[in-house]
Design a protein around this motif. Structure first.
Motif, PDB file in Angstrom:
ATOM      1  N   TRP A 265      -5.677   1.306   8.061  1.00 40.24           N
ATOM      2  CA  TRP A 265      -5.500   1.613   6.645  1.00 40.24           C
ATOM      3  C   TRP A 265      -5.801   0.376   5.803  1.00 40.24           C
ATOM      4  O   TRP A 265      -5.336  -0.715   6.118  1.00 40.24           O
ATOM      5  CB  TRP A 265      -4.073   2.076   6.361  1.00 40.24           C
TER       6      TRP A 265
ATOM      7  N   ASP B  96      -5.706  -0.800   1.652  1.00 42.34           N
ATOM      8  CA  ASP B  96      -5.452  -0.556   0.237  1.00 42.34           C
ATOM      9  C   ASP B  96      -6.629  -1.163  -0.520  1.00 42.34           C
ATOM     10  O   ASP B  96      -6.790  -2.387  -0.553  1.00 42.34           O
ATOM     11  CB  ASP B  96      -4.129  -1.224  -0.166  1.00 42.34           C
TER      12      ASP B  96
ATOM     13  N   CYS C 183       0.229  -0.576   9.697  1.00 37.20           N
ATOM     14  CA  CYS C 183       0.255  -1.520   8.583  1.00 37.20           C
ATOM     15  C   CYS C 183      -0.361  -2.820   9.052  1.00 37.20           C
ATOM     16  O   CYS C 183       0.143  -3.450   9.971  1.00 37.20           O
ATOM     17  CB  CYS C 183       1.684  -1.770   8.110  1.00 37.20           C
TER      18      CYS C 183
ATOM     19  N   ILE D 256       1.080   5.135   0.742  1.00 38.72           N
ATOM     20  CA  ILE D 256       0.414   6.226   1.435  1.00 38.72           C
ATOM     21  C   ILE D 256       1.313   7.435   1.334  1.00 38.72           C
ATOM     22  O   ILE D 256       2.400   7.447   1.903  1.00 38.72           O
ATOM     23  CB  ILE D 256       0.143   5.881   2.906  1.00 38.72           C
TER      24      ILE D 256
ATOM     25  N   THR E  44     -10.400   9.181   6.389  1.00 42.09           N
ATOM     26  CA  THR E  44      -9.607   9.924   5.414  1.00 42.09           C
ATOM     27  C   THR E  44      -9.074   8.954   4.375  1.00 42.09           C
ATOM     28  O   THR E  44      -9.247   7.730   4.500  1.00 42.09           O
ATOM     29  CB  THR E  44      -8.438  10.676   6.095  1.00 42.09           C
ATOM     30  N   SER E  45      -8.432   9.477   3.342  1.00 37.84           N
ATOM     31  CA  SER E  45      -7.875   8.626   2.284  1.00 37.84           C
ATOM     32  C   SER E  45      -6.669   9.304   1.668  1.00 37.84           C
ATOM     33  O   SER E  45      -6.490  10.524   1.792  1.00 37.84           O
ATOM     34  CB  SER E  45      -8.923   8.332   1.197  1.00 37.84           C
ATOM     35  N   ASN E  46      -5.844   8.512   1.009  1.00 40.72           N
ATOM     36  CA  ASN E  46      -4.671   9.028   0.303  1.00 40.72           C
ATOM     37  C   ASN E  46      -4.626   8.450  -1.108  1.00 40.72           C
ATOM     38  O   ASN E  46      -4.851   7.239  -1.299  1.00 40.72           O
ATOM     39  CB  ASN E  46      -3.386   8.641   1.036  1.00 40.72           C
TER      40      ASN E  46
ATOM     41  N   SER F 248      -5.710   4.357  -0.852  1.00 39.65           N
ATOM     42  CA  SER F 248      -5.551   3.917   0.526  1.00 39.65           C
ATOM     43  C   SER F 248      -6.588   4.635   1.380  1.00 39.65           C
ATOM     44  O   SER F 248      -6.739   5.857   1.283  1.00 39.65           O
ATOM     45  CB  SER F 248      -4.146   4.244   1.039  1.00 39.65           C
ATOM     46  N   THR F 249      -7.291   3.897   2.229  1.00 39.50           N
ATOM     47  CA  THR F 249      -8.367   4.478   3.022  1.00 39.50           C
ATOM     48  C   THR F 249      -8.201   4.117   4.488  1.00 39.50           C
ATOM     49  O   THR F 249      -7.775   3.018   4.833  1.00 39.50           O
ATOM     50  CB  THR F 249      -9.734   3.976   2.522  1.00 39.50           C
ATOM     51  N   PHE F 250      -8.557   5.049   5.351  1.00 39.60           N
ATOM     52  CA  PHE F 250      -8.434   4.892   6.799  1.00 39.60           C
ATOM     53  C   PHE F 250      -9.838   4.703   7.349  1.00 39.60           C
ATOM     54  O   PHE F 250     -10.638   5.648   7.389  1.00 39.60           O
ATOM     55  CB  PHE F 250      -7.764   6.141   7.381  1.00 39.60           C
TER      56      PHE F 250
ATOM     57  N   HIS G 271       1.197  10.507   5.588  1.00 41.72           N
ATOM     58  CA  HIS G 271       0.969   9.629   6.721  1.00 41.72           C
ATOM     59  C   HIS G 271       0.334  10.392   7.882  1.00 41.72           C
ATOM     60  O   HIS G 271       0.961  11.261   8.468  1.00 41.72           O
ATOM     61  CB  HIS G 271       2.300   9.026   7.187  1.00 41.72           C
TER      62      HIS G 271
ATOM     63  N   MET H  92       0.837  -1.174   0.000  1.00 44.57           N
ATOM     64  CA  MET H  92       0.000   0.000   0.000  1.00 44.57           C
ATOM     65  C   MET H  92       0.879   1.232   0.000  1.00 44.57           C
ATOM     66  O   MET H  92       1.775   1.361   0.788  1.00 44.57           O
ATOM     67  CB  MET H  92      -0.917  -0.031   1.226  1.00 44.57           C
TER      68      MET H  92
END
Length: 297
Positions: A149, A151, A11, A3, A219-221, A126-128, A6, A1
């Motif tokens: 997190w 992926d 992980c 990110i 949140t997401s990246n 990537s999502t939280f 951060h 994944m």
């Protein structure tokens, strides 16, 4: 994944979200999508019409107390007058192809309680998130109350398709260095077995089980899995919004995981946009960008 920004260094690898196939399953023993899809849909519709969520708890929530836990219950007894999930649900249709080429339309049901305020993630970002997964009978098979997190390129199809329908929230940093989120997306997704594990048994999940996920997206990246300078979602060459099925050089590695998309021996990042004008280079003027054209000059 991958990110890029951060918020936390976390992980996890969860077996729950990886699709796999029971070695004992054979092509002859697996029920066809055409047969199983209406069975799953009937079960999901029956559940949605006979259950509700605690929508009253989400009304008039104080600004300083954003978090409310999603709870599902049956429309019986004291709760018989509540508004059913069926009256509040949205749907998303996803076409799945069987081995014989037959395309079957499957329905994903989404309850959007809070959509969130930030940009929506793509299906490969990537999502939280925090979540709980249950069967239609109420059995809890997995969940995380503390956000983790994920992926989305590595999770089951239904989860991957549902999470981008929500947005993340805003956050603040507390005195102890932790992050506090609010205005994030919350909801419930109901998916047929074909968008979950289908014919495979997964611990507490029997084969052909429709699944329910309550989710909160904090949140997401944006992700660039192969670090080639192109966001993974932008490696969707055929424009079907699914970069996982784009493989320009037919090497069985999707472009989003392949640092040499056209297989010409030159890294994608070294032939994508050398003049930095924001437009992919096309040296031979054939309409195919260099990074996708093995014959480019």
């Amino acid at each position: 994944m991958i990110i890029k920004k951060h918020f936390f260094i976390i992980c996890f690898i969860f077996v729950l979200f990886f699709s796999c196939k029971d070695d004992e399953d054979t092509q002859e023993s697996v029920i066809s999508l055409e047969t199983q899809t209406p069975i799953d849909d009937e079960a999901l519709v029956a559940y949605l019409k006979s259950h509700f969520y605690n929508y009253e708890d989400f009304e008039n929530v104080p600004e300083d107390d954003y978090h409310v836990e999603i709870k599902l219950d049956s429309l019986t007894g004291y709760n018989s007058s509540k508004i059913s999930l069926w009256e509040q649900i949205d749907t998303k249709t996803i076409d799945l192809e069987e081995q014989d080429g037959n395309v079957v339309a499957t329905k994903l049901y989404i309850l959007k309680i809070r959509e969130g305020v930030k940009e929506k993630p793509s299906i490969v970002d990537s999502t939280f998130v925090s979540y709980q997964g249950t069967l239609l009978n109420g059995t809890v098979f997995d969940g995380r109350s503390n956000p983790v997190w994920f992926d989305l390129s590595n999770v089951i199809r239904g989860f991957r398709e549902a999470i981008p329908l929500f947005s993340g929230g805003s956050f603040s940093i507390e005195d102890d260095g932790t992050y506090s989120f609010k205005d994030y997306g919350q909801g419930v997704v109901f998916l047929p077995s074909s968008l979950g594990y289908y014919s495979s048994n997964q611990n507490l999940i029997p084969s052909y089980s429709p699944l329910i996920f309550t989710i909160s997206l904090y949140t997401s990246n944006s992700a660039d899995h192969d670090l080639d300078g192109i966001l993974s979602i932008d490696e969707d060459v055929d424009g079907d919004e699914n970069p996982l099925n784009d493989d320009s050089d037919a090497d069985n590695t999707p472009n989003m995981f392949d640092d040499d998309d056209d297989g010409d021996g030159v890294k994608t990042k070294d032939e994508y946009d050398l003049n930095k004008d924001g437009i992919p280079d096309d040296s031979d003027g054939d309409g195919i960008p260099n990074y996708l054209d093995a014959d480019s000059a």
